[in-house]
Design an enzyme around this catalytic site. Structure first.
Site, mmCIF file in Angstrom:
data_model
loop_
_atom_site.group_PDB
_atom_site.id
_atom_site.type_symbol
_atom_site.label_atom_id
_atom_site.label_comp_id
_atom_site.label_asym_id
_atom_site.label_seq_id
_atom_site.Cartn_x
_atom_site.Cartn_y
_atom_site.Cartn_z
ATOM 1 N N SER A 195 -4.337 7.695 -47.752
ATOM 2 C CA SER A 195 -3.658 8.951 -47.503
ATOM 3 C C SER A 195 -2.128 8.844 -47.535
ATOM 4 C CB SER A 195 -4.079 9.526 -46.143
ATOM 5 O OG SER A 195 -3.665 8.676 -45.089
ATOM 6 N N SER A 252 -5.444 3.491 -45.616
ATOM 7 C CA SER A 252 -4.389 4.403 -46.064
ATOM 8 C C SER A 252 -3.011 3.791 -46.294
ATOM 9 C CB SER A 252 -4.250 5.567 -45.094
ATOM 10 O OG SER A 252 -5.229 6.514 -45.390
ATOM 11 N N LYS A 276 5.840 8.473 -42.842
ATOM 12 C CA LYS A 276 4.720 9.377 -43.125
ATOM 13 C C LYS A 276 4.817 10.538 -42.130
ATOM 14 C CE LYS A 276 -0.356 8.843 -43.655
ATOM 15 N NZ LYS A 276 -1.450 7.843 -43.582
HETATM 16 N N1 GLN Z 1 -9.317 7.102 -47.257
HETATM 17 C C1 GLN Z 1 -9.800 6.841 -45.929
HETATM 18 C C2 GLN Z 1 -10.312 8.123 -45.310
HETATM 19 O O1 GLN Z 1 -10.225 9.110 -45.930
HETATM 20 C C3 GLN Z 1 -8.755 6.197 -45.097
HETATM 21 C C4 GLN Z 1 -7.806 7.133 -44.489
HETATM 22 C C5 GLN Z 1 -6.790 6.471 -43.625
HETATM 23 O O2 GLN Z 1 -6.714 5.243 -43.532
HETATM 24 N N2 GLN Z 1 -6.036 7.289 -42.941
HETATM 25 O O3 GLN Z 1 -10.797 8.121 -44.220
#
Ligand code: GLN
Length: 479
Positions: A152, A176, A77
């Site tokens: 994400s 994420s 990532k």
């Molecule tokens: N979707 C969650 C958020 O927007 C988790 C994001 C993540 O784990 N980086 O905060």
């Protein structure tokens, strides 16, 4: 035809024995990345990958020892600091940034012989559940390109599903890794908080940020965790890993499984619920003891998360000021203008939204009402999970209340987007390990994920349970 989707241990053995070369594997990935570029899973190739592959091959020919991941190609990532290219976290504000040092997790993978072939797309800074918040354009779902891949870590999840690499590494702050794994039909493991060093990873929310793998199987996830985990002097929040490898089979007396009642109620898509119950029926038919369990504070988890996490984000993003890192507005004439213009131009809408919410809940007069209260709720959640783990070895439920949705559908509705995190955020606040494995698919063919959760540092039990569950659900998985 070189198949990079074979089990990781098998690929490493093939490279070690000379059946395959690391170069062949990297070349196969580079070719797949090019053929499938329309999915936009990848942001940048690692220009040094072929050279690194040749170095591994040379050592093997010379009879030198190479690590357990010899020649295995992976994608990171784009919030992992890596040398020799850009690290952008998919944000405009970091677009020109080249890291001066390497993250511990990547260094450990490379020391074990793995080769990073590319950096993957993501929601900018990890803020999002669909990868549509990437400042460089969304990634498409690997099963249906009209849908989102989750987020994400949509880039890493799609990359694994599309066979662009053997495995991917990503971050999970509120889901994420798990949620995109569920949307894209792969395995995603979020370890216990502190088990994998966060050194050299772009910070989102420091108290819930974790690092883990996205893979095609539970066994692969265990192997990657085994390499990445352990205490790191450069990250004071790291904990000692278990002495036993995460890859060995493990049996326990406390086999009871708790099915989380709150994750089957309101807001759960009927097809997701049906797949979860069908998995439970399989487990019971195989002789496993599955009981329903209630964790009453779970209803508060999403609200709690969306106070604590933006609070930490507002603090962590304050370092992007146009002076220390990345983009700096060229037309700024004063220091105040540098701050102002760099941040207003460099941050996307979601980062700005979270900075505003975070600053608000931390401000004097609102701190007690929001931030402090959210921390009290976090303690309730920890108590609920601790209590449940007195009876159950593993808790299960859906990974996400929904399956992949059409690109654009929730892009302008932040609250609807936040609801996609309903089943993943509590575990993040509690710091426990969890894994998402494919459990079936909808009538339209979209992947559904099953989440398994264990107590802090109980990764070996979690992986053993997930491995067994994976075998029981095998024929439900989309090919
Ligand atoms: N979707 C969650 C958020 O927007 C988790 C994001 C993540 O784990 N980086 O905060």
């Amino acid at each position: 035809m070189i198949d990079v989707t074979r089990p990781i241990a098998e690929l490493a053995r093939a490279v070690q024995s000379g059946e395959l070369t690391a170069r062949q594997l990297v070349e196969a990935c580079l070719a797949a990345i090019e053929t499938k570029s329309s999915y936009h899973a990848v942001l940048e190739l690692n220009a040094a990958a072929l050279g690194q592959a040749d170095a591994v091959d040379t050592r093997i020919v010379a009879g030198e020892s190479v690590g357990v991941l010899a020649g295995v190609p992976f994608i990171a990532k784009d919030n992992f600091l890596t040398l020799g290219g850009h690290t952008t976290a998919a944000s405009h504000i970091l677009k020109p940034f080249e890291a001066p040092y390497q993250s511990t997790a990547i260094a450990k993978l490379e020391a074990a012989g793995a080769i990073m072939v590319a950096k993957a797309n993501m929601d900018a800074f990890g803020h999002g559940s669909s990868t549509e918040n990437s400042d460089f354009g969304p990634t498409k779902n690997p099963v249906d390109p009209t849908m989102v891949p989750g987020g994400s870590s949509g880039g890493p999840a799609a990359a694994v599903a599309l066979g662009l690499c053997s495995f991917a590494v990503a971050t999970d702050t509120g889901g994420s890794i798990r949620q995109p794994a569920s949307f894209s039909g792969v395995v995603g493991l979020k370890p216990t908080y502190g088990l994998v060093s966060r050194y050299g990873v772009v910070a989102m929310a420091s108290s819930t940020d974790t690092i883990g793998p996205l893979t095609r199987s539970v066994a692969d996830a265990a192997l990657v965790l085994d390499v990445m985990s352990g205490q790191d002097p450069a990250d004071a929040t790291t904990i000692e890993r278990q002495a036993e490898p995460y890859t060995t089979t493990w049996r326990s007396g406390k086999a009871k499984i708790g099915l989380i009642k709150e994750y089957l109620g309101e807001g759960i898509d009927p097809e997701v619920k049906a797949a979860t119950l069908a998995a439970v029926a399989r487990f019971r038919a195989a002789g496993l003891d599955v009981e329903e369990v209630s964790l009453p504070s779970l209803d508060l988890a999403l609200a709690c998360y969306y106070i604590i996490v933006p609070a930490e984000i507002s603090s962590n993003l304050s370092r992007y000021d146009g002076i220390k890192y990345g983009y700096s507005a060229p037309e700024a004439k004063t220091l105040a203008e540098t701050y102002d213009l760099t941040r207003s131009q460099g941050f996307g809408a979601e980062a700005k939204r979270r900075i505003l919410i975070g600053t608000y809940v931390l401000s004097s007069g609102y701190y007690d009402a929001y931030y402090k209260k959210a921390q009290a709720v976090r303690t309730l959640l920890i108590q609920d999970f601790t209590k449940a783990f007195e009876t159950y070895g593993v808790l299960i439920g859906p990974t996400s209340p929904i399956t992949a949705f059409p690109l654009g559908q929730k892009a302008h509705d932040p609250l609807a987007m936040y609801l996609a995190d309903l089943c993943t955020v509590a575990v993040s606040l509690v710091g426990a390990p969890a894994i998402s494995i494919p459990s079936g698919h909808t009538k339209a063919g979209l992947p559904i994920g099953l989440q398994l959760i264990a107590a802090q540092q109980d990764e070996r039990r979690l992986l053993a349970a997930a491995d067994a569950a994976e075998a029981l659900l095998q024929d439900r998985v989309v090919a």
